[in-house]
Every structure is written in C-alpha cells, then in structure tokens.
Design a protein around this motif. Sequence first.
Motif, PDB file in Angstrom:
ATOM      1  N   VAL A 217       1.086  -1.434  -0.196  1.00 33.84           N
ATOM      2  CA  VAL A 217       0.068  -0.264   0.036  1.00 33.84           C
ATOM      3  C   VAL A 217       0.929   1.089  -0.147  1.00 33.84           C
ATOM      4  N   SER A 218       0.661   2.128  -0.373  1.00 34.28           N
ATOM      5  CA  SER A 218       0.946   4.195  -0.634  1.00 34.28           C
ATOM      6  C   SER A 218       0.249   4.714   0.420  1.00 34.28           C
ATOM      7  N   GLU A 219       0.678   5.631   0.675  1.00 33.68           N
ATOM      8  CA  GLU A 219      -0.328   6.669   1.824  1.00 33.68           C
ATOM      9  C   GLU A 219      -1.544   7.451   1.163  1.00 33.68           C
ATOM     10  N   GLN A 220      -1.400   6.901  -0.199  1.00 36.81           N
ATOM     11  CA  GLN A 220      -2.770   6.941  -0.675  1.00 36.81           C
ATOM     12  C   GLN A 220      -4.222   6.348  -0.297  1.00 36.81           C
ATOM     13  N   THR A 221      -3.291   4.534   0.424  1.00 46.73           N
ATOM     14  CA  THR A 221      -4.860   3.996   0.837  1.00 46.73           C
ATOM     15  C   THR A 221      -5.383   4.440   2.078  1.00 46.73           C
ATOM     16  N   TYR A 222      -6.582   4.024   2.147  1.00 44.07           N
ATOM     17  CA  TYR A 222      -6.843   4.093   3.001  1.00 44.07           C
ATOM     18  C   TYR A 222      -5.852   3.421   4.925  1.00 44.07           C
ATOM     19  N   GLY A 224      -3.085   3.343   4.549  1.00 45.53           N
ATOM     20  CA  GLY A 224      -2.224   4.300   4.757  1.00 45.53           C
ATOM     21  C   GLY A 224      -2.075   5.306   5.559  1.00 45.53           C
ATOM     22  N   GLN A 225      -3.216   5.855   5.795  1.00 45.96           N
ATOM     23  CA  GLN A 225      -3.584   7.211   5.826  1.00 45.96           C
ATOM     24  C   GLN A 225      -3.590   7.189   7.564  1.00 45.96           C
ATOM     25  N   ILE A 226      -4.403   5.650   8.031  1.00 41.78           N
ATOM     26  CA  ILE A 226      -3.774   5.737   9.638  1.00 41.78           C
ATOM     27  C   ILE A 226      -2.365   5.178   9.985  1.00 41.78           C
ATOM     28  N   TYR A 227      -1.334   4.644   9.136  1.00 43.18           N
ATOM     29  CA  TYR A 227      -0.086   4.782   9.299  1.00 43.18           C
ATOM     30  C   TYR A 227       0.692   6.206   9.555  1.00 43.18           C
ATOM     31  N   ASP A 228      -0.398   6.921   8.946  1.00 39.95           N
ATOM     32  CA  ASP A 228      -0.222   8.262   8.431  1.00 39.95           C
ATOM     33  C   ASP A 228       0.085   9.168   9.825  1.00 39.95           C
ATOM     34  N   MET A 229      -1.236   8.245  10.878  1.00 38.48           N
ATOM     35  CA  MET A 229      -1.554   8.908  12.567  1.00 38.48           C
ATOM     36  C   MET A 229      -0.524   9.298  12.791  1.00 38.48           C
ATOM     37  N   PHE A 230       0.570   8.346  12.851  1.00 34.37           N
ATOM     38  CA  PHE A 230       1.520   7.519  13.752  1.00 34.37           C
ATOM     39  C   PHE A 230       2.923   8.012  13.259  1.00 34.37           C
ATOM     40  N   GLY A 231       2.591   8.832  11.573  1.00 35.35           N
ATOM     41  CA  GLY A 231       4.466   9.518  11.287  1.00 35.35           C
ATOM     42  C   GLY A 231       4.637   8.072  10.665  1.00 35.35           C
ATOM     43  N   LEU A 232       4.449   7.398  10.342  1.00 37.30           N
ATOM     44  CA  LEU A 232       4.889   6.315   8.868  1.00 37.30           C
ATOM     45  C   LEU A 232       4.412   6.123   8.046  1.00 37.30           C
ATOM     46  N   THR A 233       5.934   6.434   7.265  1.00 35.50           N
ATOM     47  CA  THR A 233       6.165   6.154   5.637  1.00 35.50           C
ATOM     48  C   THR A 233       6.309   5.029   4.654  1.00 35.50           C
ATOM     49  N   SER A 234       5.360   4.848   3.940  1.00 39.85           N
ATOM     50  CA  SER A 234       5.773   3.699   3.134  1.00 39.85           C
ATOM     51  C   SER A 234       6.643   3.714   1.886  1.00 39.85           C
ATOM     52  N   ILE A 235       7.136   2.483   2.077  1.00 41.19           N
ATOM     53  CA  ILE A 235       8.400   2.502   1.460  1.00 41.19           C
ATOM     54  C   ILE A 235       7.863   2.506  -0.576  1.00 41.19           C
ATOM     55  N   ALA A 236       6.839   2.225  -0.312  1.00 39.49           N
ATOM     56  CA  ALA A 236       5.668   2.174  -1.732  1.00 39.49           C
ATOM     57  C   ALA A 236       5.238   3.726  -2.014  1.00 39.49           C
ATOM     58  N   ASP A 237       6.627   5.074  -1.776  1.00 42.23           N
ATOM     59  CA  ASP A 237       5.831   6.320  -2.645  1.00 42.23           C
ATOM     60  C   ASP A 237       5.044   6.316  -4.094  1.00 42.23           C
ATOM     61  N   GLY A 238       4.174   7.633  -3.798  1.00 43.39           N
ATOM     62  CA  GLY A 238       4.199   8.115  -5.629  1.00 43.39           C
ATOM     63  C   GLY A 238       3.114   6.512  -6.006  1.00 43.39           C
ATOM     64  N   GLY A 239       2.788   6.944  -7.659  1.00 44.01           N
ATOM     65  CA  GLY A 239       2.455   6.073  -8.715  1.00 44.01           C
ATOM     66  C   GLY A 239       1.336   5.232  -8.040  1.00 44.01           C
ATOM     67  N   ASP A 240       0.640   4.341  -7.384  1.00 44.06           N
ATOM     68  CA  ASP A 240      -0.658   3.469  -7.620  1.00 44.06           C
ATOM     69  C   ASP A 240      -0.748   2.948  -6.160  1.00 44.06           C
ATOM     70  N   ALA A 241      -2.010   3.237  -5.746  1.00 44.97           N
ATOM     71  CA  ALA A 241      -2.244   3.573  -4.064  1.00 44.97           C
ATOM     72  C   ALA A 241      -1.864   1.651  -4.187  1.00 44.97           C
ATOM     73  N   TYR A 242      -2.080   0.643  -5.120  1.00 46.14           N
ATOM     74  CA  TYR A 242      -1.858  -0.127  -4.169  1.00 46.14           C
ATOM     75  C   TYR A 242      -0.840  -1.184  -5.241  1.00 46.14           C
ATOM     76  N   SER A 243       0.571  -1.163  -5.015  1.00 47.45           N
ATOM     77  CA  SER A 243       1.258  -1.279  -5.823  1.00 47.45           C
ATOM     78  C   SER A 243       2.345  -3.393  -5.960  1.00 47.45           C
ATOM     79  N   GLN A 244       2.954  -3.483  -6.563  1.00 48.49           N
ATOM     80  CA  GLN A 244       3.488  -5.057  -6.122  1.00 48.49           C
ATOM     81  C   GLN A 244       4.614  -4.866  -6.614  1.00 48.49           C
ATOM     82  N   LEU A 245       5.982  -4.940  -5.322  1.00 52.62           N
ATOM     83  CA  LEU A 245       7.704  -4.372  -5.068  1.00 52.62           C
ATOM     84  C   LEU A 245       8.403  -5.510  -5.803  1.00 52.62           C
TER      85      LEU A 245
END
Length: 329
Positions: A217-222, A224-245
């Motif tokens: 998940v990216s920070e655009q997702t539901y 991802g927004q919850i993790y953001d409440m704790f100051g956490l950042t996804s390694i999947a930045d930018g691009g699709d909301a859901y991506s395959q790494l």
Amino acid sequence: MVSTTTSRSIAGLSVLVATALIAGCSSAEDGTVDSGSSTEATTTQSKEGFPVTVTFAPEAPVTIEDQPERIVSLSPAITETLFAVGAGDHVVAVDEYSNYPEDAPLVQGLSGFTPNVESILDYDPDLVVLMSADDSILTGLDAAGVDTLVIPAAENLDETYSQIEQVGRATGFEDQATTVVDQMKTAIDAAVATVPEEVKEQGLTYFHELGSDLFTVSEQTYIGQIYDMFGLTSIADGGDAYSQLSNEAIIAANPDLIFLSDAKAENLTAEDIAARPGWDTIDAVANGRIYILDDDIASRWGPRVSQLVEEIAAQLNQLASSEAVPAAA
C-alpha cells in the motif's frame, strides 16, 4: 488482484482495501467497540421514523419505506457494521467472507464479488447490501421489490463514520450507530495518543504486505492514512495506491518496520519472512520488527478499524519500550 489473498485484501481495504468493526453497539472494558454482542435495547428499536433516505453515492439516493426485517449482506465490512449498530437480529444471510461476528449467518457460496439475484432472493430479503453491482443485479432486485444499498469501500475514516451512521439510519438503529462512531473516535484518539512523539517524529518507514506476491500500500490508501497518524511512511511512495514491489526493491528500500496482513491467509510467520532471500539485511528483519496484523481487521473499513489502530499503537509502544527508537534509514 493477481492472487486470491491480494484481491481479498484490496477489496476489503479499499475496494480495499477494505476492510468493518462491528456487532452489538456495546463496548469492551478497554473502550473498544465489541461487535460480538447486542443488547436488548439495540434490538427493540421502534419502526417509527420511516421512510428514510440514505445516500452512499451522490447520484443514487435510496428511500427505504419501512424498517428492514430481512437483510442480506454481501459485504464483510457492512456485515460487521450491521451487527455493531444492533441490526444483527434482522440479518438473514451474509456472504462467504463475512466471518465476523461468529453468529453472522454465513452462507458458503454466497458471493459478494459475483452476486447472483436468484441466490439472494432465496432468503426473501427486504434489504440487500452490496459492495458493488452491475445493472443486471440492481434491475433484478428492483423487479423483485427489494431495496438495495451499494456501499463502496470507504476511502478514509470520515467515510467509515458516515457509512456506519447511514447504515444505522437505513435499518432503524440511528442512535446506536452514532454511539458506535463516538466510541470509535474515542478509541482511535486514545490509541494514537499513547505512542510517544519521539516515535511519531522519527520518520520510520514500513512495508505493509498484502500478499506474498509483494503487493503493498501507498500513503494514498485507507490503511496508509492510518499509518500516517503515527508518522510512518510507506516505502511504496508515489505511483499507484496499490503496487507490486520486487524483492530487490524492498531490500533496497530497507524498511524500518514490516506489517503483515496476510499471515493468517497464507500461514506465514515472522521466521518465514526472515528466511526470504536477502531479507536478513533489512533493518526490520534484523531488529525483529515484523508485526503480524489480523488479516480481516486490516482489510475492512468498518467498526473494527479502531482495533486496528490500537493494534498498531501497541506494537509501536512495544518498540519504544523495548529499545531505543531506531534511526530511520
């Protein structure tokens, strides 16, 4: 999307992804919403107040003339919501993935992803709840005189709160729905507040695994927004909301934390993750910061979201108390 686990997670959390928190409008001792029970007050509400009009899509308001007595839910998140607001006694059938609460009348083969009008009508419903539906399903249910609510995946907490309140209104349990939302807000605010600011401000990164095919998940997702409440950042930045790494991309990103939302579905352990080729070099693995989330709670957008927030808060607090907060890479 490419795997059963991933498609279920994305459908749940934002679909989810997607996703619902729950039955009974009562609270547990720790202040969280308890979806497993309903009180007498929640099941004896008057039928007064109908008709009501609810709107889950701006272009499609739905007017319900009488309080529903036979509800079929083909959405796990909304099944949990129906029980949470006290309407569980009126639910006569739920889809094969609506496994919570335990007393929900789950029907194997009854699908929310490929709904069938005849199968639905077998339960003589006066209200049907769907995550999505094509015109043929809606036309068929309308021809049978059945009210239908199409409730898409919530995109954020505010949408979750709105959906719970509207489900309560649609079923005659509006007051109980308001109570559920208030309890959720209180529990979420309290959980976030327990995490030290030094953790929130550290700039920690995470990899949230939806499936072993490495969708995340990216920070655009539901979530991802919850993790953001704790100051956490996804390694999947930018691009699709859901991506395959790729395996290599995750190793290179070197997340501080790994959260698994596929452990139950794929029978995974932290040891399985650590054994993946090259993953022993990832900080999260080397420092024992692999956290297993409840698959269902992490993929639904209903009342149990507050429990997800509490679970993440507990893990971060454990990190803060067990060692110095790691410096972000």
